[in-house]
Scaffold this active site. Structure first.
Site, PDB file in Angstrom:
ATOM      1  N   ASP A 138       5.936  -5.148 -11.553  1.00 57.26           N
ATOM      2  CA  ASP A 138       4.488  -5.381 -11.411  1.00 57.26           C
ATOM      3  C   ASP A 138       4.099  -6.639 -12.186  1.00 57.26           C
ATOM      4  OD1 ASP A 138       1.872  -3.271 -10.696  1.00 57.26           O
ATOM      5  OD2 ASP A 138       1.508  -5.106 -11.849  1.00 57.26           O
ATOM      6  N   ASP A 157       6.816 -10.937 -10.705  1.00 57.00           N
ATOM      7  CA  ASP A 157       6.122 -11.224  -9.441  1.00 57.00           C
ATOM      8  C   ASP A 157       7.062 -10.931  -8.265  1.00 57.00           C
ATOM      9  OD1 ASP A 157       4.826 -12.523  -7.298  1.00 57.00           O
ATOM     10  OD2 ASP A 157       4.042 -14.093  -8.608  1.00 57.00           O
ATOM     11  N   ALA A 200       2.784  -3.775  -4.049  1.00 64.22           N
ATOM     12  CA  ALA A 200       2.204  -4.950  -4.716  1.00 64.22           C
ATOM     13  C   ALA A 200       1.318  -5.732  -3.763  1.00 64.22           C
ATOM     14  CB  ALA A 200       3.329  -5.848  -5.237  1.00 64.22           C
ATOM     15  N   ALA A 201       0.080  -5.938  -4.172  1.00 61.24           N
ATOM     16  CA  ALA A 201      -0.860  -6.685  -3.331  1.00 61.24           C
ATOM     17  C   ALA A 201      -2.117  -6.996  -4.126  1.00 61.24           C
ATOM     18  CB  ALA A 201      -1.246  -5.862  -2.096  1.00 61.24           C
ATOM     19  N   THR A 254      -2.598  -0.934   5.253  1.00 60.38           N
ATOM     20  CA  THR A 254      -3.958  -0.408   5.294  1.00 60.38           C
ATOM     21  C   THR A 254      -4.464  -0.298   6.731  1.00 60.38           C
ATOM     22  OG1 THR A 254      -6.235  -1.065   4.792  1.00 60.38           O
ATOM     23  CG2 THR A 254      -4.639  -2.816   4.821  1.00 60.38           C
ATOM     24  N   ASP A 255      -5.473   0.553   6.928  1.00 63.37           N
ATOM     25  CA  ASP A 255      -6.113   0.644   8.250  1.00 63.37           C
ATOM     26  C   ASP A 255      -6.982  -0.586   8.539  1.00 63.37           C
ATOM     27  OD1 ASP A 255      -8.214   1.168   6.449  1.00 63.37           O
ATOM     28  OD2 ASP A 255      -8.769   3.092   7.339  1.00 63.37           O
ATOM     29  N   GLU A 256      -7.253  -1.395   7.498  1.00 58.72           N
ATOM     30  CA  GLU A 256      -8.182  -2.520   7.699  1.00 58.72           C
ATOM     31  C   GLU A 256      -7.601  -3.583   8.621  1.00 58.72           C
ATOM     32  OE1 GLU A 256     -10.444  -3.672   4.274  1.00 58.72           O
ATOM     33  OE2 GLU A 256     -10.117  -1.738   3.303  1.00 58.72           O
ATOM     34  N   TYR A 277      -8.669 -10.285   3.017  1.00 57.35           N
ATOM     35  CA  TYR A 277      -7.733  -9.228   2.586  1.00 57.35           C
ATOM     36  C   TYR A 277      -7.016  -8.628   3.791  1.00 57.35           C
ATOM     37  CZ  TYR A 277      -6.248  -4.450   1.445  1.00 57.35           C
ATOM     38  OH  TYR A 277      -5.533  -3.286   1.340  1.00 57.35           O
ATOM     39  N   LYS A 294      -2.990  -8.725   4.772  1.00 54.22           N
ATOM     40  CA  LYS A 294      -2.161  -7.519   4.937  1.00 54.22           C
ATOM     41  C   LYS A 294      -1.589  -7.479   6.366  1.00 54.22           C
ATOM     42  CE  LYS A 294      -1.493  -4.495   2.499  1.00 54.22           C
ATOM     43  NZ  LYS A 294      -0.455  -4.248   1.443  1.00 54.22           N
ATOM     44  N   ASN A 340      -8.869   4.533   3.325  1.00 54.28           N
ATOM     45  CA  ASN A 340      -9.331   4.344   1.937  1.00 54.28           C
ATOM     46  C   ASN A 340      -8.878   5.486   1.036  1.00 54.28           C
ATOM     47  OD1 ASN A 340     -11.198   2.599   3.507  1.00 54.28           O
ATOM     48  ND2 ASN A 340     -12.127   2.286   1.500  1.00 54.28           N
ATOM     49  N   ASP A 361     -25.678  -7.112   1.858  1.00 55.40           N
ATOM     50  CA  ASP A 361     -24.451  -6.649   2.504  1.00 55.40           C
ATOM     51  C   ASP A 361     -23.294  -7.626   2.264  1.00 55.40           C
ATOM     52  OD1 ASP A 361     -22.857  -4.979   3.944  1.00 55.40           O
ATOM     53  OD2 ASP A 361     -23.971  -5.137   5.824  1.00 55.40           O
ATOM     54  N   HIS A 421     -18.838  -7.507   7.017  1.00 57.37           N
ATOM     55  CA  HIS A 421     -18.553  -6.116   6.634  1.00 57.37           C
ATOM     56  C   HIS A 421     -18.151  -5.263   7.849  1.00 57.37           C
ATOM     57  CE1 HIS A 421     -20.116  -2.690   3.817  1.00 57.37           C
ATOM     58  NE2 HIS A 421     -18.881  -2.488   4.217  1.00 57.37           N
TER      59      HIS A 421
HETATM   60  P1  NAD Z   1      -4.340  -2.221  -6.868  1.00 55.31           P
HETATM   61  O1  NAD Z   1      -5.063  -3.519  -6.723  1.00 55.31           O
HETATM   62  O2  NAD Z   1      -4.937  -1.134  -7.683  1.00 55.31           O
HETATM   63  O3  NAD Z   1      -2.877  -2.481  -7.458  1.00 55.31           O
HETATM   64  C1  NAD Z   1      -2.065  -3.542  -7.043  1.00 55.31           C
HETATM   65  C2  NAD Z   1      -0.920  -3.673  -8.044  1.00 55.31           C
HETATM   66  O4  NAD Z   1      -0.065  -4.727  -7.582  1.00 55.31           O
HETATM   67  C3  NAD Z   1      -1.381  -4.049  -9.450  1.00 55.31           C
HETATM   68  O5  NAD Z   1      -0.682  -3.277 -10.399  1.00 55.31           O
HETATM   69  C4  NAD Z   1      -0.997  -5.520  -9.563  1.00 55.31           C
HETATM   70  O6  NAD Z   1      -0.722  -5.926 -10.892  1.00 55.31           O
HETATM   71  C5  NAD Z   1       0.238  -5.581  -8.687  1.00 55.31           C
HETATM   72  N1  NAD Z   1       0.504  -6.925  -8.158  1.00 55.31           N
HETATM   73  C6  NAD Z   1      -0.387  -7.780  -7.611  1.00 55.31           C
HETATM   74  N2  NAD Z   1       0.239  -8.915  -7.250  1.00 55.31           N
HETATM   75  C7  NAD Z   1       1.545  -8.755  -7.558  1.00 55.31           C
HETATM   76  C8  NAD Z   1       2.695  -9.565  -7.409  1.00 55.31           C
HETATM   77  N3  NAD Z   1       2.628 -10.795  -6.878  1.00 55.31           N
HETATM   78  N4  NAD Z   1       3.896  -9.083  -7.824  1.00 55.31           N
HETATM   79  C9  NAD Z   1       3.991  -7.852  -8.400  1.00 55.31           C
HETATM   80  N5  NAD Z   1       2.928  -7.044  -8.575  1.00 55.31           N
HETATM   81  C10 NAD Z   1       1.720  -7.491  -8.150  1.00 55.31           C
HETATM   82  O7  NAD Z   1      -4.065  -1.744  -5.367  1.00 55.31           O
HETATM   83  P2  NAD Z   1      -3.947  -0.271  -4.788  1.00 55.31           P
HETATM   84  O8  NAD Z   1      -5.285   0.199  -4.397  1.00 55.31           O
HETATM   85  O9  NAD Z   1      -3.107   0.535  -5.684  1.00 55.31           O
HETATM   86  O10 NAD Z   1      -3.154  -0.586  -3.437  1.00 55.31           O
HETATM   87  C11 NAD Z   1      -1.729  -0.572  -3.406  1.00 55.31           C
HETATM   88  C12 NAD Z   1      -1.275  -0.930  -2.005  1.00 55.31           C
HETATM   89  O11 NAD Z   1      -1.796   0.010  -1.071  1.00 55.31           O
HETATM   90  C13 NAD Z   1      -1.741  -2.305  -1.521  1.00 55.31           C
HETATM   91  O12 NAD Z   1      -0.704  -2.902  -0.810  1.00 55.31           O
HETATM   92  C14 NAD Z   1      -2.921  -1.988  -0.632  1.00 55.31           C
HETATM   93  O13 NAD Z   1      -3.069  -2.975   0.372  1.00 55.31           O
HETATM   94  C15 NAD Z   1      -2.491  -0.662  -0.037  1.00 55.31           C
HETATM   95  N6  NAD Z   1      -3.585   0.232   0.371  1.00 55.31           N
HETATM   96  C16 NAD Z   1      -4.617   0.498  -0.491  1.00 55.31           C
HETATM   97  C17 NAD Z   1      -5.617   1.380  -0.094  1.00 55.31           C
HETATM   98  C18 NAD Z   1      -6.764   1.742  -1.030  1.00 55.31           C
HETATM   99  O14 NAD Z   1      -7.708   2.409  -0.590  1.00 55.31           O
HETATM  100  N7  NAD Z   1      -6.730   1.355  -2.297  1.00 55.31           N
HETATM  101  C19 NAD Z   1      -5.577   1.980   1.179  1.00 55.31           C
HETATM  102  C20 NAD Z   1      -4.505   1.671   2.018  1.00 55.31           C
HETATM  103  C21 NAD Z   1      -3.511   0.810   1.607  1.00 55.31           C
HETATM  104  P1  TYD Z   2     -14.323  -0.593  -1.156  1.00 54.78           P
HETATM  105  O1  TYD Z   2     -14.141   0.524  -2.125  1.00 54.78           O
HETATM  106  O2  TYD Z   2     -14.418  -1.993  -1.691  1.00 54.78           O
HETATM  107  O3  TYD Z   2     -13.150  -0.465  -0.076  1.00 54.78           O
HETATM  108  P2  TYD Z   2     -12.966  -1.261   1.351  1.00 54.78           P
HETATM  109  O4  TYD Z   2     -13.870  -2.414   1.401  1.00 54.78           O
HETATM  110  O5  TYD Z   2     -11.528  -1.678   1.248  1.00 54.78           O
HETATM  111  O6  TYD Z   2     -13.231  -0.244   2.409  1.00 54.78           O
HETATM  112  O7  TYD Z   2     -15.620  -0.300  -0.317  1.00 54.78           O
HETATM  113  C1  TYD Z   2     -15.774   0.903   0.412  1.00 54.78           C
HETATM  114  C2  TYD Z   2     -17.078   0.792   1.174  1.00 54.78           C
HETATM  115  O8  TYD Z   2     -18.139   0.779   0.224  1.00 54.78           O
HETATM  116  C3  TYD Z   2     -17.189  -0.504   1.973  1.00 54.78           C
HETATM  117  O9  TYD Z   2     -17.886  -0.214   3.174  1.00 54.78           O
HETATM  118  C4  TYD Z   2     -18.028  -1.396   1.076  1.00 54.78           C
HETATM  119  C5  TYD Z   2     -18.924  -0.412   0.348  1.00 54.78           C
HETATM  120  N1  TYD Z   2     -19.345  -0.802  -1.025  1.00 54.78           N
HETATM  121  C6  TYD Z   2     -20.681  -0.703  -1.391  1.00 54.78           C
HETATM  122  O10 TYD Z   2     -21.549  -0.305  -0.580  1.00 54.78           O
HETATM  123  N2  TYD Z   2     -21.027  -1.054  -2.666  1.00 54.78           N
HETATM  124  C7  TYD Z   2     -20.123  -1.504  -3.573  1.00 54.78           C
HETATM  125  O11 TYD Z   2     -20.510  -1.858  -4.732  1.00 54.78           O
HETATM  126  C8  TYD Z   2     -18.738  -1.575  -3.183  1.00 54.78           C
HETATM  127  C9  TYD Z   2     -17.700  -2.063  -4.146  1.00 54.78           C
HETATM  128  C10 TYD Z   2     -18.397  -1.201  -1.892  1.00 54.78           C
END
Ligand code: NAD
Ligand code: TYD
Length: 363
Positions: free
Chosen positions: A33, A58, A81-82, A133-135, A159, A163, A188, A290, A294
């Site tokens: 990480d 990295d 990692a992302a 991700t679903d995004e 983002y 991805k 999410n 907004d 979005h």
């Molecule tokens: P996060 O931002 O909390 O954590 C990302 C981690 O990756 C951090 O620990 C960061 O230090 C590390 N990192 C960043 N760049 C790096 C690099 N170049 N080399 C090594 N480490 C690095 O993210 P998260 O929410 O835990 O998401 C993890 C993964 O899951 C991501 O790939 C994200 O796209 C995917 N994902 C997240 C969600 C969500 O809702 N959070 C949903 C679906 C998929």
């Molecule tokens: P977020 O947690 O940033 O996840 P993602 O954009 O990857 O779905 O946001 C979830 C939803 O909440 C998204 O529609 C944006 C909205 N949002 C707010 O309305 N207020 C906020 O302060 C944030 C961070 C997100």
């Protein structure tokens, strides 16, 4: 002892995955990480250090990755990692390209080089799980069917585009070079250790500190929520039994409008930690400008992973949200420690707090 290599395992989902893995298996984890603002060693405080090797580095550092592969000979890689926050990708997309696109490319190349030197048996059993991700699928209209694995890619934010690019690289490295990859596209997540820049933890943390609860636009955007340990169990199942080269959508059939999520958090806090003035936390809700571009709605059709791999989430949205709120109530020290100067700077800049308020927040 066999091991797996986890990247990004100090972040929200990665740390939950590593902790779960150490509890549920007897294998070791090598955790690579970069410790960006989102990576936090505190997240791994409960890790059994006899089976957890943390490496600060990295994924784009091919020499480092190659040496870790040669040294530890992991039987699998799970790539978390992302850069992961849409709003940050709008303010500054460059790091998203560096890590999500170039980093994934370098990681794939290092793995390809290593597998190329190894025994056939090692190549046959090795797995590379790419966590996405679903995004990447873009936005759904109300009433449109949820995303299946064959839904066209249509990413809208920097983002999501980064991805999507990484998913395409992973796919191509399988088709062209035979890398044994599997990709998961999850909805999410929420739960413990979630950095308080994302909607659910930000709402909890702001509510408890008497700050506004920012809801973008009309608050009617829909997200499909999955408790983080259910995402972890899905990844474990894909690693164990998924078909190489396949994609699995992961979700819990929990579509909620953002305003509904924020109101649910307020109701839980009203019950668990009532405000001292007896009023509801919902009074702190503030509709704000907004997000540009979005996406209106995400929804995951999870029937493939349910049918083929027998995976099901353990938590409902209600049970998961209650656990999440309780975790933040029980861990004020974790919250305090992640709210560094850099965190406060981001919040002040993104939500455009007046200078006086930002200074007070930073004090
Ligand atoms: P996060 O931002 O909390 O954590 C990302 C981690 O990756 C951090 O620990 C960061 O230090 C590390 N990192 C960043 N760049 C790096 C690099 N170049 N080399 C090594 N480490 C690095 O993210 P998260 O929410 O835990 O998401 C993890 C993964 O899951 C991501 O790939 C994200 O796209 C995917 N994902 C997240 C969600 C969500 O809702 N959070 C949903 C679906 C998929
Ligand atoms: P977020 O947690 O940033 O996840 P993602 O954009 O990857 O779905 O946001 C979830 C939803 O909440 C998204 O529609 C944006 C909205 N949002 C707010 O309305 N207020 C906020 O302060 C944030 C961070 C997100």
């Amino acid at each position: 002892m066999s091991s797996i290599l986890v990247t990004g395992g100090a972040g929200f989902i990665g740390a939950n995955f590593v902790l779960d893995w150490l509890r549920r298996t007897d294998e070791s984890v090598v955790n690579l990480d970069k410790l960006t603002y989102a990576g936090n060693r505190d997240n791994l405080a409960q890790a059994d250090e006899r089976r957890h090797v943390f490496v600060h580095g990295d994924i784009a550092d091919a020499a480092l990755v190659s040496s870790l592969l040669a040294q530890h000979r992991p039987r699998a890689i799970v790539n978390f990692a992302a850069e992961s926050h849409v709003d940050r990708s709008i303010h500054g997309p460059s790091e998203f390209i560096d890590t999500n696109v170039v980093g994934t490319f370098r990681l794939l190349e290092a793995v390809r080089g290593w597998l190329g030197q190894g025994a056939a048996a090692q190549q046959a059993s090795f797995r590379f799980v790419h966590v996405s991700t679903d995004e990447v699928y873009g936005s759904l209209q109300p009433g449109e069917p949820a995303f299946t694995e064959t839904h066209p890619y249509d990413p809208n934010s920097p983002y999501a585009a980064s991805k999507a690019a990484s998913d395409h690289l992973v796919r191509a490295w399988h088709h062209t070079y035979g890398l044994p990859v599997l990709t998961t596209n999850c909805s999410n997540n929420y739960g413990p250790l979630h950095f308080p820049e994302k909607l659910i933890p930000l709402t909890i943390v702001n509510a408890l500190s008497g700050k506004p609860l920012p809801v973008y636009g009309d608050g009617l955007q829909v997200r499909d929520w999955l408790y983080v340990t259910d995402h972890c169990s899905a990844i474990r199942r894909v690693l164990e039994a998924g078909r190489v080269g396949e994609t699995y959508n992961v979700g819990g059939w929990n579509e909620k409008a953002n305003i509904e999520v924020v109101r649910s958090i307020c109701a839980l806090l009203d019950a668990l930690r009532p405000r001292s003035d007896g009023r509801s936390y919902a009074e702190q809700i503030a509709f704000v400008q907004d997000r540009p571009g979005h996406d209106r709605r995400y929804a995951i059709d999870a029937r493939k992973i349910e049918r083929e791999l027998g995976w099901k989430p353990a938590e409902s949205f209600e049970s998961g949200l209650r656990k999440t709120v309780q975790w933040y109530l029980d861990n004020p020290e974790w919250v305090r420690r992640v709210q560094t100067g850099a965190y406060r700077e981001w919040i002040a800049r993104h939500y455009q707090q007046p200078p006086a308020e930002a200074a007070a927040a930073a004090a």
